[in-house]
Design a protein around this motif. Structure first.
Motif, PDB file in Angstrom:
ATOM      1  N   MET A   1       0.849  -1.210   0.000  1.00 46.19           N
ATOM      2  CA  MET A   1       0.000   0.000   0.000  1.00 46.19           C
ATOM      3  C   MET A   1       0.880   1.255   0.000  1.00 46.19           C
ATOM      4  O   MET A   1       1.836   1.352   0.735  1.00 46.19           O
ATOM      5  CB  MET A   1      -0.893  -0.030   1.258  1.00 46.19           C
ATOM      6  CG  MET A   1      -1.983   1.009   1.214  1.00 46.19           C
ATOM      7  SD  MET A   1      -2.912   1.039   2.751  1.00 46.19           S
ATOM      8  CE  MET A   1      -3.850  -0.461   2.650  1.00 46.19           C
ATOM      9  N   ARG A   2       0.485   2.182  -0.848  1.00 45.43           N
ATOM     10  CA  ARG A   2       1.291   3.400  -0.950  1.00 45.43           C
ATOM     11  C   ARG A   2       0.943   4.352   0.189  1.00 45.43           C
ATOM     12  O   ARG A   2      -0.210   4.491   0.559  1.00 45.43           O
ATOM     13  CB  ARG A   2       1.002   4.112  -2.270  1.00 45.43           C
ATOM     14  CG  ARG A   2       1.348   3.314  -3.505  1.00 45.43           C
ATOM     15  CD  ARG A   2       0.795   4.045  -4.709  1.00 45.43           C
ATOM     16  NE  ARG A   2       0.983   3.266  -5.927  1.00 45.43           N
ATOM     17  CZ  ARG A   2       0.128   2.344  -6.323  1.00 45.43           C
ATOM     18  NH1 ARG A   2      -0.941   2.063  -5.599  1.00 45.43           N
ATOM     19  NH2 ARG A   2       0.339   1.691  -7.447  1.00 45.43           N
ATOM     20  N   ALA A   3       1.924   5.017   0.697  1.00 43.02           N
ATOM     21  CA  ALA A   3       1.657   6.040   1.708  1.00 43.02           C
ATOM     22  C   ALA A   3       1.465   7.375   0.996  1.00 43.02           C
ATOM     23  O   ALA A   3       2.149   7.690   0.026  1.00 43.02           O
ATOM     24  CB  ALA A   3       2.825   6.130   2.682  1.00 43.02           C
ATOM     25  N   MET A   4       0.498   8.157   1.468  1.00 40.21           N
ATOM     26  CA  MET A   4       0.198   9.418   0.778  1.00 40.21           C
ATOM     27  C   MET A   4       1.387  10.376   0.812  1.00 40.21           C
ATOM     28  O   MET A   4       1.553  11.200  -0.058  1.00 40.21           O
ATOM     29  CB  MET A   4      -1.011  10.098   1.427  1.00 40.21           C
ATOM     30  CG  MET A   4      -2.299   9.368   1.114  1.00 40.21           C
ATOM     31  SD  MET A   4      -3.716  10.169   1.868  1.00 40.21           S
ATOM     32  CE  MET A   4      -3.966  11.542   0.764  1.00 40.21           C
ATOM     33  N   THR A   5       2.213  10.239   1.853  1.00 39.37           N
ATOM     34  CA  THR A   5       3.303  11.186   2.023  1.00 39.37           C
ATOM     35  C   THR A   5       4.409  11.001   0.989  1.00 39.37           C
ATOM     36  O   THR A   5       5.296  11.825   0.872  1.00 39.37           O
ATOM     37  CB  THR A   5       3.914  11.051   3.422  1.00 39.37           C
ATOM     38  OG1 THR A   5       4.164   9.670   3.633  1.00 39.37           O
ATOM     39  CG2 THR A   5       2.972  11.594   4.476  1.00 39.37           C
ATOM     40  N   SER A   6       4.359   9.891   0.232  1.00 45.33           N
ATOM     41  CA  SER A   6       5.451   9.662  -0.704  1.00 45.33           C
ATOM     42  C   SER A   6       5.285  10.517  -1.959  1.00 45.33           C
ATOM     43  O   SER A   6       6.122  10.478  -2.837  1.00 45.33           O
ATOM     44  CB  SER A   6       5.516   8.188  -1.078  1.00 45.33           C
ATOM     45  OG  SER A   6       4.340   7.834  -1.786  1.00 45.33           O
ATOM     46  N   PHE A   7       4.187  11.269  -2.072  1.00 46.79           N
ATOM     47  CA  PHE A   7       3.995  12.098  -3.250  1.00 46.79           C
ATOM     48  C   PHE A   7       4.517  13.506  -3.029  1.00 46.79           C
ATOM     49  O   PHE A   7       4.498  14.033  -1.925  1.00 46.79           O
ATOM     50  CB  PHE A   7       2.504  12.173  -3.599  1.00 46.79           C
ATOM     51  CG  PHE A   7       1.923  10.846  -3.991  1.00 46.79           C
ATOM     52  CD1 PHE A   7       2.357  10.182  -5.120  1.00 46.79           C
ATOM     53  CD2 PHE A   7       0.930  10.254  -3.219  1.00 46.79           C
ATOM     54  CE1 PHE A   7       1.807   8.950  -5.484  1.00 46.79           C
ATOM     55  CE2 PHE A   7       0.390   9.032  -3.566  1.00 46.79           C
ATOM     56  CZ  PHE A   7       0.824   8.378  -4.700  1.00 46.79           C
ATOM     57  N   ARG A   8       4.932  14.114  -4.118  1.00 43.42           N
ATOM     58  CA  ARG A   8       5.432  15.478  -4.050  1.00 43.42           C
ATOM     59  C   ARG A   8       4.289  16.491  -4.282  1.00 43.42           C
ATOM     60  O   ARG A   8       4.143  17.444  -3.542  1.00 43.42           O
ATOM     61  CB  ARG A   8       6.532  15.673  -5.100  1.00 43.42           C
ATOM     62  CG  ARG A   8       7.161  17.045  -5.031  1.00 43.42           C
ATOM     63  CD  ARG A   8       8.129  17.267  -6.180  1.00 43.42           C
ATOM     64  NE  ARG A   8       9.274  16.349  -6.123  1.00 43.42           N
ATOM     65  CZ  ARG A   8      10.443  16.613  -6.705  1.00 43.42           C
ATOM     66  NH1 ARG A   8      10.630  17.743  -7.352  1.00 43.42           N
ATOM     67  NH2 ARG A   8      11.414  15.745  -6.656  1.00 43.42           N
ATOM     68  N   TYR A   9       3.503  16.258  -5.291  1.00 45.86           N
ATOM     69  CA  TYR A   9       2.421  17.205  -5.639  1.00 45.86           C
ATOM     70  C   TYR A   9       1.023  16.618  -5.419  1.00 45.86           C
ATOM     71  O   TYR A   9       0.091  17.346  -5.113  1.00 45.86           O
ATOM     72  CB  TYR A   9       2.548  17.649  -7.100  1.00 45.86           C
ATOM     73  CG  TYR A   9       3.869  18.333  -7.396  1.00 45.86           C
ATOM     74  CD1 TYR A   9       4.185  19.555  -6.791  1.00 45.86           C
ATOM     75  CD2 TYR A   9       4.804  17.764  -8.251  1.00 45.86           C
ATOM     76  CE1 TYR A   9       5.396  20.186  -7.049  1.00 45.86           C
ATOM     77  CE2 TYR A   9       6.018  18.384  -8.516  1.00 45.86           C
ATOM     78  CZ  TYR A   9       6.308  19.595  -7.918  1.00 45.86           C
ATOM     79  OH  TYR A   9       7.501  20.214  -8.183  1.00 45.86           O
ATOM     80  N   ILE A  10       0.910  15.316  -5.627  1.00 44.73           N
ATOM     81  CA  ILE A  10      -0.409  14.688  -5.477  1.00 44.73           C
ATOM     82  C   ILE A  10      -0.846  14.771  -4.013  1.00 44.73           C
ATOM     83  O   ILE A  10      -0.058  14.501  -3.107  1.00 44.73           O
ATOM     84  CB  ILE A  10      -0.345  13.225  -5.972  1.00 44.73           C
ATOM     85  CG1 ILE A  10      -0.373  13.238  -7.502  1.00 44.73           C
ATOM     86  CG2 ILE A  10      -1.480  12.382  -5.413  1.00 44.73           C
ATOM     87  CD1 ILE A  10      -0.174  11.908  -8.137  1.00 44.73           C
ATOM     88  N   GLY A  11      -2.077  15.178  -3.810  1.00 42.29           N
ATOM     89  CA  GLY A  11      -2.619  15.262  -2.456  1.00 42.29           C
ATOM     90  C   GLY A  11      -2.295  16.553  -1.740  1.00 42.29           C
ATOM     91  O   GLY A  11      -2.832  16.820  -0.668  1.00 42.29           O
ATOM     92  N   ALA A  12      -1.407  17.363  -2.327  1.00 39.16           N
ATOM     93  CA  ALA A  12      -1.046  18.629  -1.672  1.00 39.16           C
ATOM     94  C   ALA A  12      -2.109  19.684  -1.973  1.00 39.16           C
ATOM     95  O   ALA A  12      -2.761  19.655  -3.016  1.00 39.16           O
ATOM     96  CB  ALA A  12       0.305  19.101  -2.173  1.00 39.16           C
TER      97      ALA A  12
END
Lengths: 800, 272
Positions: A1-12
């Motif tokens: 499962m991917r952690a949301m924090t691993s994204f740079r722009y997605i979810g910000a």
């Protein structure tokens, strides 16, 4: 499962790409399209629900000031073909203008073209149409009877589609269950009603042989269908997608409008524009939504376990078919909701009446179905004397059961329904909510808590077409993106459809920025017209985060691989020895040994001698993506995977009712929401807020009511009541994230959630409020009058 | 203009009803006479026992006028229910009265208070009581050549005067299904010395019930007396049915809302 924090722009939290132009009033809508010498259209509409057209006298209109042309159905139908008919009913043809007979009040009979819209309206009043009224039918059950007047006599009956699906041991479950209930739930005819009505401008160029169209659309295969109806080759119609659409959520289909205006511009040789006024939009714009009742039967045990469910759904599509019968088909993909119900019987029945034709509305039939299912869950709880939360939790699919295949053949990708419901109950402080309700009740007023859960099937795979029409073998519902990096190093994403406020430019720039590690602020997103576009199916069915997001990611990855290949060729090493970082490519472990973004782009565009063999010069990539899990035909029993991804929501609401007037007031509202990884949380939340407001309308206010004569009784905003800011309470959204294993970033679709759950939750709350009186209401919208009548009926019954 | 063109001319004030009706082609005046720039039609004057408003005074101006609110508080209480802030910025007092929608708020206030309408034509001026002015649904006794010039709102002189306005509509800002207005005055002992109330939306014109109200004089306006009066009034109404409310529902609401308005007016009077 991917952690949301691993994204740079997605979810910000980022400002939407579209905001600057909309906030500063620089949107470009169809009413902003002004072509030199453009003429305008007004329509003559039928005053009868059913009538034979005896004669049409147009001479006085032609003589009116500024009038160029008057078009009637006779000429139009002789020179164009019928709009597409979704189900297998070839005789139910449909044209923009009626010929010989009219089938609903408001149906277009003639079109006037004049120098201005006002002059066209004046002239339209001078057209004299003689009608011979014919018998009509408004009630769908009456329409199914053998002696009913036929809306389309050539079709032979008013039944457009009927099938009984049996998935699993339904009869056995009903025979063995400890309890059974049966009831009818009724969903009133309502719709999405955008601020902008439908509009289309078109220009025929005899020199190039191209028909240019600017339209306010959200319609799959729109250019293809317009071309077919006009008997043009596909490459003679160019639909411009760079037109902002002022709201849609399903209804902006506009095929008949576009074919009409396309025919007029071709015939007259001048540009022509038609923009509906509100009366035309509500009555003859073909934008009214599902109009449906459900005969529900459930078999269950004393512990609350639901063994089987039978759903008979009768949907009144009005006078023509189009895609509307398919709105009974999409719910097949989530026919048991979020519940592990092992056996389902589903009997969809699509029937025609002399009402305005039905069109797609947010959720494509899912919201009515969810309302019926969620009312059923509350009725099971009431029958057993159980808490409705307990019944839901008892039957929810557990998180360890995913992927989970439901009886009708779709596999749900992922979810944690128990966690989302618990989070929602915690956010609203359920214990104190119950105390608040009970306190209101002690003060002599009525109050109720409503809970609803629902699934938002997403990814927009219209496999219900092949399910409901054996002659249709369309099994792909692809979407695409083209990514270009120009010589200056700037990135442009090219998308292939128009948007109605879903934020596709934000979506694509965020995804491209994420993959290519470039700032999304610097990435431009433009729209191809239909002659330069890659294959697309338009933003329907909560599909774009998944499908356009996935296509953009796919194209960006190709760009990244190309840049890495160029670096590898020039370092004379393997791509595996390199790493990509912020747009540069360096040798692993030697960050100074690198090619910068600018250097790589320059090689790609100008230095063929430094390109690896076989690589195209320039720097662009396209990606066409088939819907994950899609592509198959149904089994003989009608089992099929329709949508790929399933978002989940839980709605909890407190409604207070004034017992003396029947007036309902929403006091608290919390929605728990899980659409996997959110690419832009503000856009997701915005669509959810709007969806809840839309659902409040369907639950309490909005109805296209018809008189017995077949006249639309709510044809203005004085009678078709859209909730205003005064009726929509403060809303709170609680996020949860269960990523989808099927998508690029774990995202699922969004945009329908609020609308899918709110009507059910509010209906359940009103019924909880009425429960102490022994009253119930299972028909939407729940008007003040209906509540007062229910209260009065019970009081009357108690006193006799 | 009105004398010359009669029925084919229409006065345009705030345009909040006339313009939408023209857009729907329901009304087609041959002549539109714009009275928005006529300064003498726009004023608020509070005098000893009457407040006068010019017919073309914006609803928002009347709503915000403190001196007026002190002497004829029912106007401000009613205006809060009229459309929305945006429509009240354009809409005028006289426009609403002349439009005479039986569900509208200001006609009900005029009826309950017994406002007098000053009508002027080229031939001269005359004054009509509200009761005579409202002649039916969307109809008044003003002649085609007459312009509503001023409205005279009676101001009660009792120190302990309270008033209230309430209504029920499906959505806030819609025309009311039923509305109710009340004004009562009480003496130092809390006995009613004068009462007036009425309901809107329950007949072809807004309705006042002076005879039933007179029966409240001398009572302490206790809940039972108020309820009796409200229900007696409701029984006299003959409402119509439409999509949103049946006649029976409207009659019921008339009783409920009239009682609420009377009780609220009483509480205000008692608090003084």
């Amino acid at each position: 499962m991917r952690a949301m924090t691993s994204f740079r722009y997605i979810g910000a939290k980022r400002r939407a790409k579209e905001h600057p132009r909309f906030v500063s009033g620089r949107g470009r809508f169809v009413a902003d399209i002004a072509l030199p010498g453009m003429k305008h259209v007004a329509l003559v509409a039928s005053p009868h629900a059913s009538a034979r057209i005896v004669s049409i006298k147009i001479e006085k209109a032609l003589a009116a000031p500024g009038v160029l042309y008057v078009l009637t159905g006779e000429e139009f139908c002789a020179n164009t073909d019928s709009l597409a008919i979704g189900v297998d009913a070839p005789k139910v043809t449909r044209f923009a203008l009626a010929k010989d007979v009219v089938r609903y009040a408001g149906e277009w009979v003639a079109a006037v073209v004049a120098d201005s819209r006002a002059l066209a309206e004046d002239a339209a009043e001078r057209i004299e149409v003689e009608y011979e009224p014919l018998p009509h039918v408004i009630d769908p059950e009456a329409a199914l009877k053998a002696d009913a007047p036929l809306v389309h006599p050539a079709h032979g009956s008013n039944l457009l589609y009927h099938r009984t699906f049996v998935w699993g041991p339904v009869e056995e479950a009903f025979a063995n269950a400890e309890h059974k209930i049966a009831f009818r739930a009724v969903w009133g005819r309502s719709a999405t009603v955008p601020i902008e009505t439908f509009g289309v401008a078109a220009q025929w160029d005899a020199g190039t042989g191209i028909l240019d169209i600017w339209a306010s659309i959200q319609m799959p295969k729109f250019p293809d269908q317009v071309a077919r109806a006009l008997r043009f080759p596909g490459n003679a119609v160019r639909v411009h997608h760079d037109v902002d659409v002022g709201g849609s959520y399903g209804v902006k289909r506009g095929l008949k409008h576009a074919v009409l205006v396309g025919y007029l511009t071709k015939t007259l040789g001048v540009p022509v524009r038609f923009i509906e006024d509100r009366l035309e939009n509500l009555r003859g714009g073909d934008m009214q939504g599902p109009d449906r009742f459900f005969d529900m039967q459930l078999a269950f045990d004393t512990d609350g376990a639901i063994r089987a469910m039978k759903i008979r759904a009768v949907d009144d599509v009005g006078a023509y078919a189009g895609r509307s019968p398919f709105q009974l088909g999409k719910p097949v993909t989530a026919i048991c909701g979020p519940y592990a119900i092992g056996a389902i019987e589903y009997e969809p029945t699509s029937v025609m009446t002399n009402k305005t034709p039905q069109e797609a509305v947010r959720g494509f039939g899912q919201s009515p179905t969810n309302f019926a299912i969620e009312r059923a869950i509350d009725r099971v709880a009431r029958h057993l004397g159980m808490d409705s939360i307990e019944v839901r939790k008892r039957n929810f699919i557990r998180k360890d059961q995913f992927p989970y295949t439901i009886p009708s053949g779709s596999t749900y990708d992922s979810g944690d329904y128990h966690a989302v419901l618990d989070k929602t109950l915690a956010a609203i402080d359920y214990g104190s909510l119950v105390r608040a309700r009970d306190e209101v009740r002690r003060s002599g007023r009525l109050a109720g808590i409503g809970i609803a859960s629902c699934l938002e099937p997403s990814g927009g795979n219209s496999a219900f077409e092949v399910l409901m029409n054996p002659k249709n073998e369309n099994t792909t519902w692809m979407d695409s993106c083209l990514v270009r990096v120009d010589l200056s190093g700037a990135i442009t994403g090219v998308i292939n459809n128009s948007s109605a406020g879903q934020g596709h430019e934000s979506l694509v720039s965020t995804v491209l920025g994420e993959i290519l590690e470039r700032d999304p602020e610097t990435i431009r997103v433009v729209r191809a017209d239909s002659l330069t576009a890659l294959p697309s199916n338009s933003p329907v069915g909560s599909r774009m985060a998944i499908m356009l997001g996935g296509a953009a990611a796919g194209a960006a990855k190709t760009i990244k691989e190309t840049l890495t290949a160029i670096a590898a060729h020039n370092f004379e090493c393997s791509p595996e020895d390199l790493e990509y970082h912020d747009g540069s490519v360096n040798v692993k472990g030697a960050s100074s040994k690198k090619f910068s973004w600018d250097q790589l782009v320059e090689i790609a565009h100008r230095k063929f001698h430094k390109l690896p063999p076989g690589l195209e010069p320039g720097l662009q990539a396209k990606f066409v993506w088939e819907v994950p899990t899609g592509g198959a035909l149904p089994t003989p029993e009608g089992r099929i995977q329709i949508y790929p991804c399933y978002a989940f929501e839980a709605h909890v609401v407190l409604v207070e009712i004034d017992p003396d007037t029947g007036k309902p007031m929403i006091r608290r509202y919390v929605c728990g929401h899980d659409c996997g990884v959110m690419i832009n949380p503000d856009i997701v939340h915005g669509m959810t807020y709007g969806g809840i407001a839309h659902g409040i309308g369907a639950a309490l206010y909005e109805k296209f009511a018809y008189t017995e004569d077949g006249q639309l009784a709510s044809g203005t905003f004085m009678d078709y009541l859209i909730p205003s800011a005064m009726e929509v309470p403060a809303l709170a959204i609680v996020d949860h994230c269960t990523p989808s294993p099927l998508t690029t970033f774990g995202q699922k679709g969004s945009g329908e959630a609020g609308y899918l759950g709110a009507p059910a939750a509010i209906a359940n709350a009103v019924n909880d409020a009425l429960d102490p009186l022994g009253a119930s209401i299972d028909a939407l919208p729940i008007s003040h009058l209906a509540i007062w009548s229910a209260i009065g009926a019970r009081k009357g019954a108690a006193s006799t | 203009m009105l004398a010359t063109h009669g029925e084919s001319a229409k006065l345009l004030a705030g345009g909040q009803s006339l313009v939408p009706m023209m857009a729907m082609r329901l009304v087609r005046p041959g002549w539109l006479v714009d009275i928005n720039e006529i300064a003498v039609l726009k004023f608020v004057a509070v005098e000893k026992d009457v407040a006068r408003t010019g017919a073309c005074t914006r609803q928002c101006v009347v709503e915000r006028d403190e001196a007026l609110a002190a002497r004829v508080p029912l106007l401000r209480q009613a205006l809060k229910w009229v459309g929305h802030i945006q429509t009240r910025n354009r809409g005028t007092v006289g426009g609403s009265l002349a439009h005479a929608d039986p569900c509208a708020e200001l006609p009900l206030v005029a009826q309950v208070l017994g406002a007098r309408m000053l009508l002027r034509s080229a031939k001269g001026a005359r004054t009509l009581e509200a009761e005579k002015f409202f002649s039916g649904p969307m109809a008044t006794s003003a002649r085609p050549d007459e312009c509503l010039e001023e409205i005279h709102w009676p101001a009660w002189s009792w120190r302990r005067t309270g008033s209230a306005f309430t209504e029920i509509s499906v959505r806030h800002g819609d025309f009311a299904m039923v509305s109710a207005a009340a004004q009562v005055a009480i003496d130092g002992d809390g006995r009613c010395v004068r009462a007036a109330f009425g309901v809107g939306g329950a007949g072809g014109t807004p309705l006042a019930f002076p005879k039933i109200a007179a029966r409240l004089v001398g009572t302490r306006l206790d809940d039972a007396a108020v309820s009796d009066a409200a229900h007696a009034a409701a029984a006299e109404t003959q409402p119509g049915s439409d999509l949103h409310a049946s006649a029976e529902y409207r009659r019921h609401l008339a009783g409920v809302l009239a009682a609420r308005a009377l009780r609220e007016a009483r509480e205000r009077a008692r608090s003084l």
